[in-house]
Design an enzyme around this catalytic site. Structure first.
Site, mmCIF file in Angstrom:
data_model
loop_
_atom_site.group_PDB
_atom_site.id
_atom_site.type_symbol
_atom_site.label_atom_id
_atom_site.label_comp_id
_atom_site.label_asym_id
_atom_site.label_seq_id
_atom_site.Cartn_x
_atom_site.Cartn_y
_atom_site.Cartn_z
ATOM 1 N N PRO A 283 7.541 37.445 -8.229
ATOM 2 C CA PRO A 283 6.387 37.909 -8.994
ATOM 3 C C PRO A 283 5.832 39.254 -8.540
ATOM 4 O O PRO A 283 5.764 39.535 -7.344
ATOM 5 C CB PRO A 283 5.358 36.795 -8.804
ATOM 6 N N ASN A 284 5.483 40.042 -9.527
ATOM 7 C CA ASN A 284 4.830 41.344 -9.387
ATOM 8 C C ASN A 284 5.724 42.447 -8.841
ATOM 9 O O ASN A 284 5.318 43.597 -8.793
ATOM 10 C CB ASN A 284 3.552 41.232 -8.536
ATOM 11 N N ARG B 236 2.326 49.490 -8.326
ATOM 12 C CA ARG B 236 1.444 48.540 -7.643
ATOM 13 C C ARG B 236 1.223 48.949 -6.189
ATOM 14 O O ARG B 236 2.171 49.067 -5.424
ATOM 15 C CB ARG B 236 2.088 47.155 -7.693
ATOM 16 N N TYR C 238 3.589 49.376 -0.982
ATOM 17 C CA TYR C 238 4.925 49.147 -1.525
ATOM 18 C C TYR C 238 5.696 50.420 -1.865
ATOM 19 O O TYR C 238 6.851 50.340 -2.278
ATOM 20 C CB TYR C 238 4.838 48.265 -2.770
ATOM 21 N N ASN D 92 13.519 38.413 -2.369
ATOM 22 C CA ASN D 92 12.119 38.735 -2.128
ATOM 23 C C ASN D 92 11.319 37.842 -3.064
ATOM 24 O O ASN D 92 11.204 38.126 -4.256
ATOM 25 C CB ASN D 92 11.839 40.212 -2.387
ATOM 26 N N ALA E 51 4.803 36.563 -3.590
ATOM 27 C CA ALA E 51 3.761 35.624 -3.178
ATOM 28 C C ALA E 51 4.252 34.183 -3.112
ATOM 29 O O ALA E 51 3.675 33.367 -2.380
ATOM 30 C CB ALA E 51 2.565 35.734 -4.123
ATOM 31 N N HIS F 134 4.828 32.222 0.274
ATOM 32 C CA HIS F 134 3.777 31.549 1.033
ATOM 33 C C HIS F 134 3.327 30.240 0.387
ATOM 34 O O HIS F 134 2.465 29.561 0.945
ATOM 35 C CB HIS F 134 2.583 32.491 1.187
ATOM 36 N N ASP G 135 13.346 24.180 -1.066
ATOM 37 C CA ASP G 135 14.312 23.112 -1.337
ATOM 38 C C ASP G 135 15.513 23.626 -2.116
ATOM 39 O O ASP G 135 16.656 23.219 -1.861
ATOM 40 C CB ASP G 135 13.640 21.969 -2.101
ATOM 41 N N GLU H 252 15.918 36.403 3.328
ATOM 42 C CA GLU H 252 14.558 36.656 2.841
ATOM 43 C C GLU H 252 14.179 38.096 3.168
ATOM 44 O O GLU H 252 14.380 38.557 4.293
ATOM 45 C CB GLU H 252 13.593 35.686 3.524
ATOM 46 N N HIS I 46 11.165 41.311 2.642
ATOM 47 C CA HIS I 46 9.833 41.788 2.244
ATOM 48 C C HIS I 46 9.768 43.284 2.487
ATOM 49 O O HIS I 46 10.273 43.776 3.502
ATOM 50 C CB HIS I 46 8.733 41.074 3.022
ATOM 51 N N ILE I 47 9.167 43.986 1.568
ATOM 52 C CA ILE I 47 9.044 45.441 1.654
ATOM 53 C C ILE I 47 8.056 45.818 2.756
ATOM 54 O O ILE I 47 8.322 46.691 3.574
ATOM 55 C CB ILE I 47 8.619 46.013 0.288
ATOM 56 N N SER I 48 6.918 45.138 2.781
ATOM 57 C CA SER I 48 5.907 45.409 3.795
ATOM 58 C C SER I 48 6.119 44.489 4.995
ATOM 59 O O SER I 48 6.841 43.492 4.905
ATOM 60 C CB SER I 48 4.504 45.185 3.217
ATOM 61 N N ARG J 294 -0.431 42.066 7.636
ATOM 62 C CA ARG J 294 -1.292 41.946 6.452
ATOM 63 C C ARG J 294 -2.199 40.729 6.565
ATOM 64 O O ARG J 294 -2.400 40.195 7.644
ATOM 65 C CB ARG J 294 -0.415 41.914 5.208
ATOM 66 N N ARG K 123 -0.408 35.645 4.543
ATOM 67 C CA ARG K 123 0.953 36.168 4.382
ATOM 68 C C ARG K 123 1.806 35.983 5.642
ATOM 69 O O ARG K 123 2.986 36.285 5.638
ATOM 70 C CB ARG K 123 0.916 37.647 4.010
#
Length: 141
Positions: A9-10, A17, A22, A71, A74, A77, A84, A95, A97-99, A104, A108
C-alpha cells in the site's frame, strides 16, 4: 533466474509521497534501471493497496519464481495473513523497506512478516531493492 518484486500500500505514490522519507523517484522510473542492471534476470513487478490481492499474487507466483522482493508497506506491521502466506510458499522472500523503519515511529519497529522472510533490508532508499536482488542472486537467502 526469475524474481518478483511486490510493493504494498501507498508505494504507488513513490516520488510524490513524503519525498523527505521516500525520495523523489517513482518505482516505475527505478524499475527499468534494475532490469537493465540485471539483464540476466527476469524481473516482474506487482503493486497493490489491497492486502488480499497481495496474498493472491504471492500464492500465484510463490511456487514458480526463484525469489520475491517484498515491500509490504504498512501491512508489515499489521498482517498475520501475509506472514502465513509467506510461510506457505516455496520461494524465498526478502523483506524490503526504503526507509530505516527503526528510526521512525515506534509502531514501525515491529514487523509481523520478518520471521517468515529469509532476510530484511531497510534504510537504503530504492537501493534496498537492488540489495535484495543481490542476496537472492548470490544464493545467500
Amino acid at each position: 533466474m526469475n524474481i518478483l518484486i511486490i510493493n504494498g500500500p501507498n508505494l504507488n505514490l513513490l516520488g510524490q509521497r513524503e519525498p523527505g522519507i521516500y525520495g523523489n523517484e517513482s518505482f516505475e522510473a527505478y524499475l527499468p534501471q534494475l532490469r537493465k542492471r540485471y539483464s540476466d534476470i527476469e524481473i516482474s513487478y506487482y503493486q497493490s493497496n489491497v492486502e488480499g490481492e497481495l496474498i493472491n499474487e504471492i500464492q500465484r507466483q510463490g511456487f514458480t519464481v526463484d525469489g520475491i522482493v517484498f515491500n509490504a508497506g504498512a501491512y508489515t506491521h499489521t498482517s498475520v495473513a501475509l506472514h502465513d502466506c509467506i510461510r506457505a510458499i516455496k520461494a524465498p522472500v526478502v523483506e524490503v523497506h526504503i526507509s530505516n523503519v527503526h528510526q521512525r515511529e515506534p509502531f514501525r519497529h515491529r514487523s509481523l512478516i520478518s520471521s517468515a522472510c529469509k532476510g530484511v533490508i531497510c534504510g537504503f532508499g530504492l537501493d534496498s531493492y537492488r540489495l535484495a536482488i543481490e542476496a537472492l542472486k548470490g544464493g545467500s537467502v
